[in-house]
Structure formats: structure tokens, C-alpha cells
Design a protein around this motif. Structure first.
Motif, short mmCIF file in Angstrom:
data_model
loop_
_atom_site.label_atom_id
_atom_site.label_comp_id
_atom_site.label_asym_id
_atom_site.label_seq_id
_atom_site.Cartn_x
_atom_site.Cartn_y
_atom_site.Cartn_z
N CYS A 256 0.82 -1.21 0.00
CA CYS A 256 0.00 0.00 0.00
C CYS A 256 0.86 1.27 0.00
N TRP A 257 0.34 2.29 -0.63
CA TRP A 257 1.05 3.56 -0.80
C TRP A 257 1.55 4.11 0.53
N GLU A 258 0.71 4.07 1.58
CA GLU A 258 1.10 4.70 2.84
C GLU A 258 2.23 3.96 3.55
N LYS A 259 2.49 2.71 3.17
CA LYS A 259 3.62 1.98 3.75
C LYS A 259 4.95 2.46 3.18
N TYR A 260 4.89 3.26 2.11
CA TYR A 260 6.11 3.72 1.44
C TYR A 260 6.28 5.25 1.44
N ALA A 261 5.17 5.98 1.67
CA ALA A 261 5.27 7.43 1.48
C ALA A 261 4.68 8.26 2.60
N SER A 262 4.16 7.64 3.66
CA SER A 262 3.62 8.42 4.77
C SER A 262 4.72 8.77 5.76
N GLU A 263 4.49 9.80 6.57
CA GLU A 263 5.47 10.17 7.57
C GLU A 263 5.65 9.08 8.62
#
Length: 392
Positions: A256-263
Motif C-alpha cells: 500500500c502507498w502509505e507503507k512507502y510514502a507516509s510520515e
């Protein structure tokens, strides 16, 4: 003409007039008629009603021309107050604003419970405190908007809040057992996108706001209206897969995107790389200033993966403005330029991409603005936000 039709037309005219006064901040009756294309008789009647209701005020403007000073109309910001609440795991933020969206009081309280009943009691106690604080104004507390970091159904019931582990709860109904003020429940990312449109980007009708803190949330404004999707769950782009069979996510998917680009993912990875617990922004800022290679490598990787997701969003929604809300992007040199350089597709179109100037205040600001919108019953608002006037 049916009586109902006449009442409906009056309601529409009133809404148009109020929206224009908000937009212009101060305006004469003549200019109001010119802008709205409503007759002077209609303007006169509606303005008289709004003055009687105490929702607008008159003032005389100084000018250097011969003749009478023009009488200007503006919103009566002291007629009532709006309460915005950001409900998150570990802390709850409260902001009280006047009817022009200026913050007059704020609180952030730390919480150590996920217990639903305990949070209800805490919210109730604070809301009643703000009710009392607002009681001397004509309309008191006009509305409460609670921003939820999770899935909110179209009927404003909460489907799921991952970090609180709440499933299918009716927070609005439960609060209204002891609170008489109108309450609205909305997704946090939607509230943030509303804030960006209302306080900053007045010139656009189509905006996508991407918040990158605890996960990735996307709020979508289309034709000045929040886009909710079929059930109210639109904007969960943090769970679109950008790396097939990648890092496992709590949603059940991998990559998932947030596993790579979230703070939150950056903090987790940096904590492991630097062998340091309880990381703060100050630690990361120090490492960035020192040119630490581990931090630079991770930030470059994050920007790469962030760009992949943004490319997808831009192609799907074709927004005019893309707003990125991230403290780390504000800290990292030329982060916005590097993101733009990664968006090389000839079919991706947007007018501008910016980093939010509202930051973490966007949630409570948007919640206050949404309560004001509901109170005045207008399609959209144009408000101004002054950092100097806000209370911290």
C-alpha cells in the motif's frame, strides 16, 4: 407560483447574498446587486432580514469622493462560534472560531484510551465548556464538526477507525444525548481539503489534498463539493497498491502507498536505521542539516514512491490544485521540485502543486469552516486565515 416555490427562491437568494458577502468581506448594497444580478428590491429585503437576524452588520467606509459615504455590509463574526474537533489516537484537538473562521481558542489534550465510552465523556465535557464560552453571543455555538481518522458512512456513522479499533459506532447520536448543538461527523482528509479550498485556494473549484502524517489520506473537492463516493469512503488512496507483493499493510493488502510514502512509515524506518526510539521532527531536521546519508536516501525513496501515487491521483481526478500536507516535505530541501520532476507523463495535467501552508491546523480549521457553512447554508465559503490572530 406555489408558496413553496417562493420560499425556495428566497432561500436561494439569501444563500447567494451571504456567500457573496463572505467572498467580498465588505460590500455595498449596490455592488451586491451588480455581482449577484438580483434586483435592488430583493437585495434590500434580504439585507434587512439578515440585519434583523444579526448575521451581518453595517459600517461606513471612508472615501475621498464627493457625496455620501457608502454603507458597507459584512458578516457579523461575533454572532456565534463554531467548534472544530480533530479526533485521533493519542490526542484530541479542539478549536473554537468566530463566524469568519478566525480561531479564538484552542486545546489539544493527550489521551491514553481507546475506550469508546471514555472518549464520549471526554468530548462531552469539552464541548460543554466551549458551549459555555460561546453562550454570550446571539447564536452561541452554531455547530460542531468532528474530523475522524477513519471511514465515515454517508449517514455520518463511523464504519471503522483503525487506530482506535472502533467498528460501526454512531458517535453523533451518542453525543447528541447530552449535546443540543448540531453535530457533524466527517473524514479527516475531507475536512483538510475543505480547509485548503476555503482558506487558501479561493480561485479553484477542483482540488485534491493529500495528508501524509499517520497514514495517507486524500480529500477531493470537485466543483466546490466534497466527493464522498458511493458509501462515503472515497479518498482512501493510502491503500492503493503501488508495490505488488510489497510491505504488508494492516488493511490486509501488501504494498500500500502509505507503507512507502507516509510520515509514519518514514519515522518507523528511520528509527530502525538510526537505532533511536521516540524520534521527533527535530531529530530528523538535525540529520537533514548535517547531510546524513541514511536520511537523504530514505527521503529520496519516499519522494519516488510519493510521486507514483500522485501520478495516479492526477490521472484519475485531473485536479486544478494538488496540496501536499507534510512537515517532512516542508523540511527537506527542494522536495516539491523533486516530486514535480518525477511527474513526467504527457497525459498528467494539473495547474499547480503546493505544500500546505496550513499544516496540521488544516483539520480543525476545516472543521470550523464546515460548521460555519452548515449554519449559513451556503454552497461554499471564502475565508481568510491569519496565523497572527490564531491562539496556540
Amino acid at each position: 407560483m406555489a408558496i413553496g416555490d417562493a420560499a425556495y427562491i428566497k432561500k436561494i437568494n439569501r444563500s447567494q447574498i451571504v456567500q457573496t458577502i463572505f467572498k467580498e468581506e465588505m460590500i455595498s448594497r449596490a455592488d451586491l446587486s451588480d455581482i449577484t444580478k438580483l434586483t435592488k428590491a430583493t437585495i434590500s429585503a434580504q439585507v434587512a432580514s439578515l440585519l434583523e437576524d444579526g448575521l451581518i452588520v453595517e459600517s461606513q467606509q471612508e472615501h475621498n469622493f464627493v457625496g455620501r459615504k457608502p454603507i458597507m455590509l459584512s458578516i457579523n463574526d461575533k454572532a456565534g462560534f463554531a467548534l472544530g474537533i480533530d479526533l485521533d489516537y493519542g490526542h484530541i484537538s479542539f478549536a473554537l472560531s468566530d463566524l469568519k473562521g478566525q480561531l479564538v481558542s484552542t486545546d489539544t489534550i493527550e489521551t491514553d484510551t481507546k475506550n469508546y465510552s471514555s472518549v464520549i465523556q471526554l468530548l462531552t465535557d469539552y464541548i460543554k465548556k466551549y458551549e459555555l464560552q460561546s453562550s454570550e453571543s446571539r447564536y452561541g455555538l452554531v455547530g460542531i464538526v468532528i474530523a475522524i481518522h477513519g471511514l465515515v458512512n454517508k449517514d455520518e456513522t463511523i464504519h471503522f477507525i483503525p487506530r482506535l479499533n472502533w467498528y460501526d459506532v454512531d458517535l453523533k447520536k451518542d453525543l447528541q444525548k447530552s449535546i443540543c448543538v448540531p453535530i457533524y461527523i466527517e473524514n479527516n482528509a475531507n475536512v483538510c481539503s475543505f480547509a485548503e479550498r476555503v482558506f487558501v485556494h479561493h480561485e479553484t473549484d477542483n482540488l485534491v489534498s493529500v495528508t501524509l502524517y499517520s497514514g495517507i489520506g486524500v480529500g477531493i473537492m470537485m466543483n466546490n463539493t466534497l466527493f464522498h463516493g458511493q458509501n462515503g469512503f472515497a479518498g482512501e488512496a493510502g491503500h492503493m497498491i503501488i508495490v505488488p507483493n510489497g510491505i504488508a499493510c494492516s488493511c490486509g493488502n501488501k504494498g500500500c502507498w502509505e507503507k512507502y510514502a507516509s510520515e509514519s512509515s518514514i519515522f518507523q524506518k528511520l528509527s530502525q536505521k538510526m537505532n533511536k526510539d521516540n524520534l521527533t521532527y527535530k531529530h530528523i531536521q538535525k540529520w537533514i542539516d548535517e547531510g546524513d546519508s541514511n536520511v537523504q536516501q530514505l527521503m529520496e525513496e519516499t519522494i519516488y514512491y510519493l510521486s507514483i501515487g500522485l501520478n495516479n491521483l492526477i490521472n484519475i481526478y485531473n485536479p486544478e490544485i494538488v496540496v501536499l500536507d507534510s512537515e517532512l516535505l516542508r523540511m527537506y530541501p527542494q522536495s516539491l521540485l523533486k516530486i514535480r520532476e518525477n511527474l513526467t507523463s504527457s497525459v498528467s495535467h494539473y495547474r499547480d502543486m503546493v505544500i500546505s501552508t496550513l499544516g496540521k491546523k488544516s483539520s480543525v480549521l476545516g472543521a470550523c469552516a464546515l460548521a460555519i457553512k452548515q449554519f449559513f447554508d451556503v454552497p461554499i465559503l471564502n475565508l481568510s486565515y491569519s496565523e497572527e490572530m490564531s491562539l496556540k
